[in-house]
Design a protein around this motif. Structure first.
Motif, PDB file in Angstrom:
ATOM      1  N   ARG A  27      48.883  39.066  24.375  1.00 26.19           N
ATOM      2  CA  ARG A  27      48.204  40.368  24.344  1.00 26.19           C
ATOM      3  C   ARG A  27      49.201  41.505  24.448  1.00 26.19           C
ATOM      4  NH1 ARG A  27      50.822  41.912  27.718  1.00 26.19           N
ATOM      5  NH2 ARG A  27      50.704  41.663  29.964  1.00 26.19           N
ATOM      6  N   GLU A  33      48.017  50.045  33.237  1.00 27.13           N
ATOM      7  CA  GLU A  33      49.006  49.070  33.707  1.00 27.13           C
ATOM      8  C   GLU A  33      49.040  49.012  35.226  1.00 27.13           C
ATOM      9  OE1 GLU A  33      49.949  46.553  31.771  1.00 27.13           O
ATOM     10  OE2 GLU A  33      50.879  47.999  30.411  1.00 27.13           O
ATOM     11  N   HIS A  34      49.048  47.776  35.729  1.00 26.14           N
ATOM     12  CA  HIS A  34      49.038  47.525  37.177  1.00 26.14           C
ATOM     13  C   HIS A  34      47.775  48.108  37.825  1.00 26.14           C
ATOM     14  CE1 HIS A  34      52.881  45.482  37.684  1.00 26.14           C
ATOM     15  NE2 HIS A  34      53.298  46.232  36.686  1.00 26.14           N
ATOM     16  N   ASP A  36      44.760  46.223  37.102  1.00 24.33           N
ATOM     17  CA  ASP A  36      43.753  45.138  37.106  1.00 24.33           C
ATOM     18  C   ASP A  36      43.550  44.525  38.494  1.00 24.33           C
ATOM     19  OD1 ASP A  36      46.223  43.794  36.976  1.00 24.33           O
ATOM     20  OD2 ASP A  36      45.585  42.375  35.419  1.00 24.33           O
ATOM     21  N   GLY A 169      46.536  39.915  38.080  1.00 21.52           N
ATOM     22  CA  GLY A 169      45.148  40.298  37.865  1.00 21.52           C
ATOM     23  C   GLY A 169      44.552  39.474  36.728  1.00 21.52           C
ATOM     24  N   ASP A 172      45.384  39.622  31.477  1.00 17.50           N
ATOM     25  CA  ASP A 172      46.030  38.839  30.413  1.00 17.50           C
ATOM     26  C   ASP A 172      45.143  37.681  29.964  1.00 17.50           C
ATOM     27  OD1 ASP A 172      48.008  40.568  31.112  1.00 17.50           O
ATOM     28  OD2 ASP A 172      49.326  39.067  32.001  1.00 17.50           O
ATOM     29  N   TYR A 222      56.626  41.692  41.390  1.00 20.29           N
ATOM     30  CA  TYR A 222      55.214  41.862  41.058  1.00 20.29           C
ATOM     31  C   TYR A 222      54.357  41.686  42.315  1.00 20.29           C
ATOM     32  CZ  TYR A 222      50.757  41.313  38.601  1.00 20.29           C
ATOM     33  OH  TYR A 222      49.467  41.466  38.175  1.00 20.29           O
TER      34      TYR A 222
HETATM   35  C1  GLA Z   1      51.091  41.244  34.277  1.00 20.10           C
HETATM   36  C2  GLA Z   1      49.914  40.603  34.989  1.00 20.10           C
HETATM   37  C3  GLA Z   1      48.620  41.352  34.700  1.00 20.10           C
HETATM   38  C4  GLA Z   1      48.790  42.853  34.951  1.00 20.10           C
HETATM   39  C5  GLA Z   1      50.048  43.383  34.281  1.00 20.10           C
HETATM   40  C6  GLA Z   1      50.320  44.812  34.651  1.00 20.10           C
HETATM   41  O1  GLA Z   1      50.954  41.116  32.891  1.00 20.10           O
HETATM   42  O2  GLA Z   1      49.776  39.246  34.599  1.00 20.10           O
HETATM   43  O3  GLA Z   1      47.575  40.814  35.468  1.00 20.10           O
HETATM   44  O4  GLA Z   1      48.783  43.135  36.314  1.00 20.10           O
HETATM   45  O5  GLA Z   1      51.189  42.617  34.613  1.00 20.10           O
HETATM   46  O6  GLA Z   1      49.332  45.651  34.164  1.00 20.10           O
END
Ligand code: GLA
Length: 386
Positions: A27, A33-34, A36, A169, A172, A222
């Motif tokens: 995806r 971003e960040h 979820d 989250g 993805d 993360y």
């Molecule tokens: C990674 C995580 C997602 C999301 C993104 C940031 O891809 O797997 O769940 O948190 O980072 O948006």
């Protein structure tokens, strides 16, 4: 690699017989971003590249795993499909088998599985979610469990938590399972209510620029951000009853912002709450055909991820800065977890060649890394091919 070549490889490894094939995409996230894991909004779309799996059920009491991309192969007893095997790639599919076992489901017989990916790994385009969702779709279909796709996405996410130890989250896995050709998914990560929004970009391409500086999601950074968001919730609670940052509006956040004593935690929260608002606004602008405003919000998103969330770094920032110098670039930002990986840019058709050559040249001069560019096609979510 064609499907015919994959089939020959499968036969070479596992012998003649019936074969089924499945695919789940990687995806690209347009904005959000960040957010979820904070119960906020995201706006990703599934790509046309991802992970393929060829499979055959067997009467053996084992599952045999092989890959076109990795030399490691494994044969795992059915009862051991919930135990990691060292630090190998097979832990992603095994982590998914484990989720089915947790539901008390049994496989009866075994399977032979051959995986192949055309999504770059470690580039922030969710190769791991594609692998998890592909495995979930295969198991569900082959063993006839009848689990819906959203639940399969959640099982993929759990596999990531438990077997890759990343507290990610749902974005993805959701995008990989639920994507639709030429649509982005406006997803509320709290309720999982979603809307498929047509992405009709007349005269504009979505360009993904791979910094080729591997993103290091498993490096702990993360999970550190996830923890900082939880700390922000705690700091806000005496003033406003929330259980996630997604529950506070931007206006209310401004009223309590100063009460968060730790500056880092305050900045993290500011990114998340503002990004959730930006994502809602961006979807409105896209629906109204205001691509220039959409692009501006993408730019703001990057700046917030750089300054407040601190997940960009030299390579991503350089790629974005160089992109912004090109006429015809409507918006450009990092996409995915950050700390390396890819940027996503909206580029006018007539500027795409210049973008690729000029940004490519300048980026390489400044970083010493050779980038790779892809003009993205938005594809469908995980499915059976044959
Ligand atoms: C990674 C995580 C997602 C999301 C993104 C940031 O891809 O797997 O769940 O948190 O980072 O948006």
């Amino acid at each position: 690699m064609t499907i015919e070549q994959l089939k020959s490889k499968f036969i070479e490894k596992f012998g003649e017989g019936e074969i089924s094939g499945y695919f789940s995409p990687g995806r690209v996230n347009l904005i959000g971003e960040h957010t979820d894991y904070n119960g906020g909004f995201v706006f990703p779309c599934a790509l046309s590249f991802g992970i393929y799996c060829l499979v055959r059920k067997t009467n053996r009491k084992t599952v045999r795993f092989a890959s076109m991309d990795m030399p490691f192969e494994a044969e795992v007893k059915l009862e051991d499909l919930n135990k990691p095997v060292g630090k190998e790639w097979v832990n992603y599919p095994i982590g998914v088998f484990a989720q089915f076992m947790k539901k008390g489901l049994t496989f009866g017989g075994g399977a032979d599985m051959l995986f192949y990916g055309d999504v770059p790994t470690g580039a922030g385009l969710s190769s791991s979610a594609a692998l998890e969702v592909c495995t979930a779709v295969v198991i569900n279909d082959q063993f006839g469990f009848g689990i819906d796709k959203i639940e399969l996405a959640k099982m993929g996410q759990k596999a990531e938590h438990e077997f890759a130890l990343v507290n990610c989250g749902i974005m993805d896995q959701f995008a990989s399972a639920m994507g639709k050709k030429d649509h982005a998914i406006f997803l509320n990560c709290d309720t999982l209510a979603y809307e498929l929004v047509p992405v009709k970009l007349e005269g504009i391409k979505i360009v993904i620029s791979n910094t080729n500086s591997p993103h290091k999601l498993d490096s702990g950074k993360y999970n550190e951000r996830v923890a900082e968001c939880q700390a922000a919730v705690k700091a806000i609670q005496p003033f406003k009853q929330i259980s996630a940052l997604g529950e506070i509006s931007w206006e209310d956040f401004l009223k309590v912002e100063d009460k968060i004593e730790n500056k880092t935690v305050r900045n993290r929260a500011r990114h998340v709450v503002s990004e959730i608002k930006r994502t809602e606004d961006a979807v409105k602008e896209l629906k109204a055909g205001n691509l220039v405003k959409f692009g501006q919000l993408m730019n703001d998103s990057h700046d917030s991820l750089r300054d407040d969330y601190e997940v960009t770094g030299f390579e991503l920032d350089t790629m974005v800065e160089e992109g912004r110098k090109i006429d015809g670039v409507i918006g450009t930002r990092m996409t995915g977890g950050g700390f390396g990986g890819c940027t996503v840019s909206l580029v006018k058709d007539e500027a795409v060649d210049k973008f690729i050559s000029q940004v490519g040249k300048n980026y390489q001069e400044k970083t010493g890394l050779k980038p790779v560019f892809y003009v993205a096609e938005i594809g469908d979510g995980g499915k059976k091919l044959f």
